[in-house]
Design a protein around this motif. Structure first.
Motif, PDB file in Angstrom:
ATOM      1  N   GLN A 173       0.805  -1.216   0.000  1.00  0.00           N
ATOM      2  CA  GLN A 173       0.000   0.000   0.000  1.00  0.00           C
ATOM      3  C   GLN A 173       0.840   1.270   0.000  1.00  0.00           C
ATOM      4  N   ALA A 174       1.934   1.272   0.754  1.00  0.00           N
ATOM      5  CA  ALA A 174       2.726   2.493   0.909  1.00  0.00           C
ATOM      6  C   ALA A 174       3.319   2.985  -0.400  1.00  0.00           C
ATOM      7  N   CYS A 175       3.538   2.082  -1.354  1.00  0.00           N
ATOM      8  CA  CYS A 175       4.187   2.432  -2.618  1.00  0.00           C
ATOM      9  C   CYS A 175       3.214   2.907  -3.686  1.00  0.00           C
ATOM     10  N   LYS A 176       1.934   2.869  -3.408  1.00  0.00           N
ATOM     11  CA  LYS A 176       0.962   3.208  -4.429  1.00  0.00           C
ATOM     12  C   LYS A 176       0.974   4.701  -4.736  1.00  0.00           C
ATOM     13  N   ILE A 177       0.652   5.028  -5.967  1.00  0.00           N
ATOM     14  CA  ILE A 177       0.650   6.428  -6.418  1.00  0.00           C
ATOM     15  C   ILE A 177      -0.207   7.280  -5.493  1.00  0.00           C
ATOM     16  N   SER A 178      -1.350   6.748  -5.095  1.00  0.00           N
ATOM     17  CA  SER A 178      -2.280   7.512  -4.257  1.00  0.00           C
ATOM     18  C   SER A 178      -1.693   7.867  -2.896  1.00  0.00           C
ATOM     19  N   GLN A 179      -0.726   7.080  -2.433  1.00  0.00           N
ATOM     20  CA  GLN A 179      -0.081   7.337  -1.146  1.00  0.00           C
ATOM     21  C   GLN A 179       1.186   8.170  -1.272  1.00  0.00           C
ATOM     22  N   MET A 180       1.718   8.282  -2.485  1.00  0.00           N
ATOM     23  CA  MET A 180       3.025   8.899  -2.696  1.00  0.00           C
ATOM     24  C   MET A 180       2.965  10.348  -3.175  1.00  0.00           C
ATOM     25  N   TYR A 181       1.939  10.694  -4.000  1.00  0.00           N
ATOM     26  CA  TYR A 181       2.010  11.937  -4.758  1.00  0.00           C
ATOM     27  C   TYR A 181       0.710  12.731  -4.741  1.00  0.00           C
ATOM     28  N   ASP A 182       0.867  14.050  -4.753  1.00  0.00           N
ATOM     29  CA  ASP A 182      -0.226  14.971  -5.025  1.00  0.00           C
ATOM     30  C   ASP A 182      -0.193  15.249  -6.529  1.00  0.00           C
ATOM     31  N   LEU A 183      -1.094  14.627  -7.269  1.00  0.00           N
ATOM     32  CA  LEU A 183      -1.044  14.705  -8.725  1.00  0.00           C
ATOM     33  C   LEU A 183      -1.425  16.079  -9.265  1.00  0.00           C
ATOM     34  N   LYS A 184      -1.909  16.955  -8.410  1.00  0.00           N
ATOM     35  CA  LYS A 184      -2.162  18.337  -8.838  1.00  0.00           C
ATOM     36  C   LYS A 184      -0.854  19.111  -8.978  1.00  0.00           C
ATOM     37  N   GLU A 185       0.235  18.556  -8.464  1.00  0.00           N
ATOM     38  CA  GLU A 185       1.513  19.265  -8.451  1.00  0.00           C
ATOM     39  C   GLU A 185       2.437  18.800  -9.574  1.00  0.00           C
ATOM     40  N   THR A 186       1.858  18.475 -10.733  1.00  0.00           N
ATOM     41  CA  THR A 186       2.659  18.143 -11.905  1.00  0.00           C
ATOM     42  C   THR A 186       1.826  18.361 -13.157  1.00  0.00           C
ATOM     43  N   ILE A 187       2.464  18.828 -14.197  1.00  0.00           N
ATOM     44  CA  ILE A 187       1.813  18.950 -15.501  1.00  0.00           C
ATOM     45  C   ILE A 187       1.503  17.579 -16.097  1.00  0.00           C
ATOM     46  N   ALA A 188       2.099  16.540 -15.521  1.00  0.00           N
ATOM     47  CA  ALA A 188       1.990  15.173 -16.054  1.00  0.00           C
ATOM     48  C   ALA A 188       0.993  14.313 -15.296  1.00  0.00           C
ATOM     49  N   GLY A 189       0.063  14.923 -14.576  1.00  0.00           N
ATOM     50  CA  GLY A 189      -0.855  14.146 -13.755  1.00  0.00           C
ATOM     51  C   GLY A 189      -1.602  13.070 -14.518  1.00  0.00           C
TER      52      GLY A 189
END
Length: 223
Positions: free
Chosen positions: A2-18
């Motif tokens: 679970q800890a490695c999942k994208i949802s736990q790792m990143y705020d996808l609003k903080e990239t142009i590549a979301g």
């Protein structure tokens, strides 16, 4: 894991590549698609804000790129980012807003979220660096195992087979990597964690932890 999942790792609003992360579970799943994604996204960027320079290279007009930096496409450099003298961007790189790519730093097949700093003698290959992460001088992502076998991501007794020969490091948001550290292939550092200088890191470092290596590796929770 679970800890490695994208949802736990990143705020996808903080990239142009979301959008590249949509429908994916783990961040390394995007690595094969970075180049094609850049070419698709680049064609949609507003030419008033982004200048196309060379083949498949888009650089924000507010970014500062030193003339001695070498950039190979496909590449996007977002707004207000600074690319310093001697930087080497080898292609398939997305660099976010307000980032620093420094002297003698090399990027290849990587996504840097907004406000990432790789300012001095860093190598970042086949990696994703989350919002507000920082790599100290001389720290690198090692992306190929010495025996050239496929990279595994290991968290204690749990293992994920990535199927990849090249896989650097996944840094979550607000990760701090100390000077002259080596992030071995398949390293995952979860958000808000610190890596002590001169560390050799492998496996998964939990969120809000401090990693120390030396006579014996220690992972301790932050206060």
């Amino acid at each position: 894991m679970q800890a490695c999942k994208i949802s736990q790792m990143y705020d996808l609003k903080e990239t142009i590549a979301g959008e590249i992360f949509a429908g994916r579970e783990y961040p390394w799943e995007v690595l094969d698609d970075i180049g094609d994604f850049i070419m698709k996204l680049g064609a949609t960027l507003n030419p008033d804000r982004y200048e196309k320079r060379g083949e498949n290279i888009w650089i924000a007009r507010s970014a500062s790129v030193d003339p001695s930096a070498h950039i190979t496409g496909p590449c996007i450099i977002d707004e207000r980012t600074e690319v310093r003298p001697g930087a080497f961007i080898r292609g398939k790189a997305i660099v976010g807003k307000n980032c620093v790519v420094g002297n003698s730093t090399e990027l290849k097949n990587a996504i840097l979220f907004n406000v990432v700093q790789v300012p001095h003698y860093n190598y970042v290959g086949d990696s994703v660096l989350g919002f507000h992460s920082h790599m100290g001088a001389g720290s690198i992502t090692s992306n190929v195992k010495s025996d050239k076998s496929l990279v595994l991501v290991k968290d204690g007794m749990e293992t994920i087979e990535t199927g990849r020969k090249k896989l650097g490091a996944m840094l979550g948001d607000y990760v701090e990597v100390g000077c002259n550290s080596v992030l071995n292939p398949g390293t995952v550092i979860c958000p808000h964690s610190n890596i002590y200088p001169l560390s050799s890191v492998r496996g998964v470092v939990p969120a809000r932890s401090i990693f120390k290596s030396g006579k014996g590796t220690q992972i301790v929770a932050k206060n």
